[in-house]
Enzyme design. Sequence first.
Site, PDB file in Angstrom:
ATOM      1  N   LYS A   1       0.824  -1.279   0.386  1.00 47.21           N
ATOM      2  CA  LYS A   1       0.235   0.297  -0.034  1.00 47.21           C
ATOM      3  C   LYS A   1       1.044   1.512   0.001  1.00 47.21           C
ATOM      4  O   LYS A   1       2.301   1.110   0.798  1.00 47.21           O
ATOM      5  CB  LYS A   1      -0.617   0.324   1.155  1.00 47.21           C
ATOM      6  CG  LYS A   1      -2.403  -0.910   1.046  1.00 47.21           C
ATOM      7  CD  LYS A   1      -3.697  -1.036   1.961  1.00 47.21           C
ATOM      8  CE  LYS A   1      -4.346  -1.782   1.123  1.00 47.21           C
ATOM      9  NZ  LYS A   1      -5.380  -2.290   2.016  1.00 47.21           N
TER      10      LYS A   1
ATOM     11  N   ARG B   1      -3.362 -10.275   4.876  1.00 46.52           N
ATOM     12  CA  ARG B   1      -4.183  -9.764   3.527  1.00 46.52           C
ATOM     13  C   ARG B   1      -3.153  -9.347   2.690  1.00 46.52           C
ATOM     14  O   ARG B   1      -2.754  -8.761   2.344  1.00 46.52           O
ATOM     15  CB  ARG B   1      -4.854  -8.782   3.102  1.00 46.52           C
ATOM     16  CG  ARG B   1      -5.305  -9.015   1.816  1.00 46.52           C
ATOM     17  CD  ARG B   1      -6.853  -8.151   1.889  1.00 46.52           C
ATOM     18  NE  ARG B   1      -7.597  -8.340   0.619  1.00 46.52           N
ATOM     19  CZ  ARG B   1      -7.534  -7.144  -0.466  1.00 46.52           C
ATOM     20  NH1 ARG B   1      -6.546  -6.453  -0.363  1.00 46.52           N
ATOM     21  NH2 ARG B   1      -8.035  -7.588  -1.763  1.00 46.52           N
TER      22      ARG B   1
HETATM   23  N1  HH2 Z   1      -7.311  -4.201   0.568  1.00 51.20           N
HETATM   24  C1  HH2 Z   1      -8.035  -3.892  -0.506  1.00 51.20           C
HETATM   25  C2  HH2 Z   1      -9.028  -3.943  -0.766  1.00 51.20           C
HETATM   26  N2  HH2 Z   1      -9.931  -5.201   0.632  1.00 51.20           N
HETATM   27  N3  HH2 Z   1      -9.965  -5.934   1.879  1.00 51.20           N
HETATM   28  C3  HH2 Z   1     -10.095  -5.965   3.503  1.00 51.20           C
HETATM   29  N4  HH2 Z   1     -10.403  -6.822   4.415  1.00 51.20           N
HETATM   30  N5  HH2 Z   1      -8.975  -5.164   3.729  1.00 51.20           N
HETATM   31  C4  HH2 Z   1      -8.352  -4.097   2.880  1.00 51.20           C
HETATM   32  O1  HH2 Z   1      -6.905  -3.455   4.003  1.00 51.20           O
HETATM   33  C5  HH2 Z   1      -8.050  -4.404   1.118  1.00 51.20           C
HETATM   34  C6  HH2 Z   1      -9.710  -4.890   0.843  1.00 51.20           C
HETATM   35  C7  HH2 Z   1      -6.547  -3.105  -1.693  1.00 51.20           C
HETATM   36  O2  HH2 Z   1      -5.640  -3.855  -1.919  1.00 51.20           O
HETATM   37  P1  HH2 Z   1      -6.334  -4.412  -2.887  1.00 51.20           P
HETATM   38  O3  HH2 Z   1      -7.513  -5.373  -3.243  1.00 51.20           O
HETATM   39  O4  HH2 Z   1      -4.904  -4.967  -3.400  1.00 51.20           O
HETATM   40  O5  HH2 Z   1      -6.497  -3.249  -4.443  1.00 51.20           O
HETATM   41  P2  HH2 Z   1      -7.165  -2.704  -4.798  1.00 51.20           P
HETATM   42  O6  HH2 Z   1      -8.413  -2.446  -4.861  1.00 51.20           O
HETATM   43  O7  HH2 Z   1      -6.597  -1.715  -5.927  1.00 51.20           O
HETATM   44  O8  HH2 Z   1      -8.342  -3.798  -6.022  1.00 51.20           O
END
Ligand code: HH2
Length: 282
Positions: A229, A264
């Site tokens: 992040k 995660r």
């Molecule tokens: N972060 C993201 C998405 N979903 N869910 C939970 N429970 N906790 C988190 O910190 C979280 C989440 C954002 O990260 P990522 O899925 O890698 O990216 P994007 O939202 O651009 O798909």
Amino acid sequence: MSFPDLVWQCGGARFVLGARALVMGILNVTPDSFSDGGRYATTDAAVAGALQMAGEGADILDIGGESSRPGSEPVPEDEQIRRVIPVLRGIRAAGCALPVSIDTTSSAVAAAALEYGANILNDISALRDDPAMARLAADSGAGVVLMHMRGAPKTMQQEPRYEDVAREVREFLDERVRFAVEAGVRLEQICLDPGIGFGKRLDHNLALIRSLADLRTLGRPILLGVSRKAFIGGLTGASDPKDRLEGSLAAGVAGILRGADILRVHDVRPSRLAADVAVALR
Ligand code: HH2
């Protein structure tokens, strides 16, 4: 610090956390996620990615068809379903029985995923966006991740302000647990997430990671999403998310030492190794 064992019941899957930390592999079936956007955009690539994560020691796969990065727009339900369901089917057809969580705020998407064998609802709105989500969680018995977010992804990074971020996030999650339980969700189904990067500046993210032990006194397991992040880039200077592995591992280890139960992550193998050592040392 030691942390009492907690059971997390996710449909037919049951995790005992405390002596163990889990690794949740991120599989974004999206063209635009901030780090892996486009990498798993075809079903074949996503299934191959899932099987690789399973081989690298993931305990859970988190599949999503909608990016929630700062500034992102919602993705229609039918498009999310079109993206994620073939992947879920492909994973199961390949004989992979790993618990799957569906990263969505939509009950229609979540219901479709449950039908194809998902075990966990990862709802970044903490059951606020879709009034049917709480009932679905209650009726299905699936695991539920309740995450803190200030505002919505489109605008959440515009001047987020808190008086005491740790206290406010804890109070919010405490209220969402009560709401869920009132709707019929069992306490054992619930996992809590401070929502790193969701309406938070660098100092807010650091304060939240430092205060995880206090969040865990709510009596539910803690999921921590720090992987690649922006705040990691803010600390290390790595502007490309792919250059944030070491910083992500450090933040994940620090989180586990303070009570995080589930990381995660995008990088499953290094996270698995780091998590195993960190949990043994706390
Ligand atoms: N972060 C993201 C998405 N979903 N869910 C939970 N429970 N906790 C988190 O910190 C979280 C989440 C954002 O990260 P990522 O899925 O890698 O990216 P994007 O939202 O651009 O798909």
